[in-house]
Design a protein around this motif. Structure first.
Motif, PDB file in Angstrom:
ATOM      1  N   VAL B  24       0.850  -1.205   0.000  1.00  0.00           N
ATOM      2  CA  VAL B  24       0.000   0.000   0.000  1.00  0.00           C
ATOM      3  C   VAL B  24       0.880   1.247   0.000  1.00  0.00           C
ATOM      4  O   VAL B  24       0.945   1.967  -0.980  1.00  0.00           O
ATOM      5  N   ALA B  25       1.573   1.476   1.060  1.00  0.00           N
ATOM      6  CA  ALA B  25       2.487   2.613   1.163  1.00  0.00           C
ATOM      7  C   ALA B  25       3.195   2.466   2.487  1.00  0.00           C
ATOM      8  O   ALA B  25       2.560   2.281   3.504  1.00  0.00           O
ATOM      9  N   ASN B 193      -1.366   9.001  -1.575  1.00  0.00           N
ATOM     10  CA  ASN B 193      -1.439   8.230  -0.342  1.00  0.00           C
ATOM     11  C   ASN B 193      -2.883   7.859  -0.008  1.00  0.00           C
ATOM     12  O   ASN B 193      -3.185   6.693   0.284  1.00  0.00           O
ATOM     13  N   LYS B 196      -4.149   5.292  -2.508  1.00  0.00           N
ATOM     14  CA  LYS B 196      -3.674   3.931  -2.239  1.00  0.00           C
ATOM     15  C   LYS B 196      -4.432   3.297  -1.085  1.00  0.00           C
ATOM     16  O   LYS B 196      -4.696   2.100  -1.086  1.00  0.00           O
TER      17      LYS B 196
END
Lengths: 199, 199
Positions: B24-25, B193, B196
């Motif tokens: 995802v991040a 962000n 995601k």
């Protein structure tokens, strides 16, 4: 019995998902407000570019060529092409208008909600915010100079002569500012929408 | 036996969540890049405001008061306070610098990731993009006029006289433009962000 049970499950699921949509964000409302805002941005930037584009004024100005002779009356024309800041302003509004048209088409095509396209639209909306605000700043700075002049660098005001032209510029800047605020709002709404969707 | 099983479950869960974060991040990377970008924005807008703020040049200019008499040599000073566009530019950079400092503190305080605060930071970053780009546009428009002049409105160029002052202005505009691009990047990263994170 099994069929009834399945139907019950489906019913519950449908209800739950509908319930979620209401608390998260009504996609229909989001889509139609997005559509209307893009249409508004298109109209505002188009009219702003046209209002400045058609602005043209010719006035007879007394020009002193030789100090010992009486001043000559010369026709002088004010055009947006003569000032680089206004050229930039018209170009930014034309770009924003073209993009608004394209994004309208894309946002209608994106009814299914492909998220990659939605992300691209947010970033391009943001580019338009930056572009339009820089154009507004440039045009407003030159507009203020034309309206008030600046004694320190000996730049005389010109709006006392080209009154109609200056009013066109002022109207165009206000329209473009409203257009850039619409793009600003589009980015804010997209951010709110993404934020509501994220856990 | 139960304890072992629990430990196993915990281990698996931790691994899964770490795996999820990577795809995802990585929150740590996001946080540190956010921190570094805000620090960079702070430095750039601060230096831009200072570079234009300290710019001051005095030159002796030959001024013709009466056409029949020889020109007088008058000391003329160029200062940012004399031009409204430069005042606006310095003010926008000062506001952006103050906000960058505040947002650094808030983003450190928001390590837990309160999403309301994160959303507020995106919107305020966006306000800074709009503010800085309008300031850059205004300063650049007047800078171009000072550098090239405009014969249509008979505004003479001044950068041939105030060379050092004009170089200060150019450097300041470049720094501020970089600063505004950093804020632009902050909004893009936040959008990425959120995108995601959203399903």
């Amino acid at each position: 019995m099994e069929r009834q049970y399945k139907a019950g499950m489906d019913g519950t699921e449908a209800f739950e998902s509908r319930g979620n949509d209401v608390t998260v964000a009504n996609p229909k409302t989001v889509r139609s407000s997005d559509f209307l805002l893009r249409l508004l941005a298109l109209a505002l930037t188009l009219v702003a570019a046209i209002v400045l584009g058609v602005a043209k004024e010719t006035q007879t100005v007394a020009l002193t060529v030789v100090p010992t002779l009486p001043p000559l009356n010369v026709p002088v024309t004010a055009k947006w092409q003569y000032m680089s800041a206004f050229v930039y302003f018209v170009v930014t509004n034309a770009i924003a208008c073209a993009y608004a048209t394209l994004s309208l088409v894309l946002s209608i095509a994106n009814r299914g909600g492909k998220s990659g396209l939605a992300l691209m639209l947010i970033i391009l909306d943001l580019v338009m915010v930056a572009l339009l605000f820089s154009g507004n700043g440039a045009a407003a700075a030159v507009g203020v100079l034309g309206y008030r002049g600046n004694s320190h660098v000996r730049w005389n005001k010109v709006c006392n002569i080209f009154g109609v032209y200056c009013r066109h510029i002022a109207a165009s800047i206000v329209l473009s500012l409203l257009g850039s605020l619409v793009f600003f709002l589009l980015v804010v709404l997209s951010a709110l929408n993404l934020h509501k969707k994220s856990p």
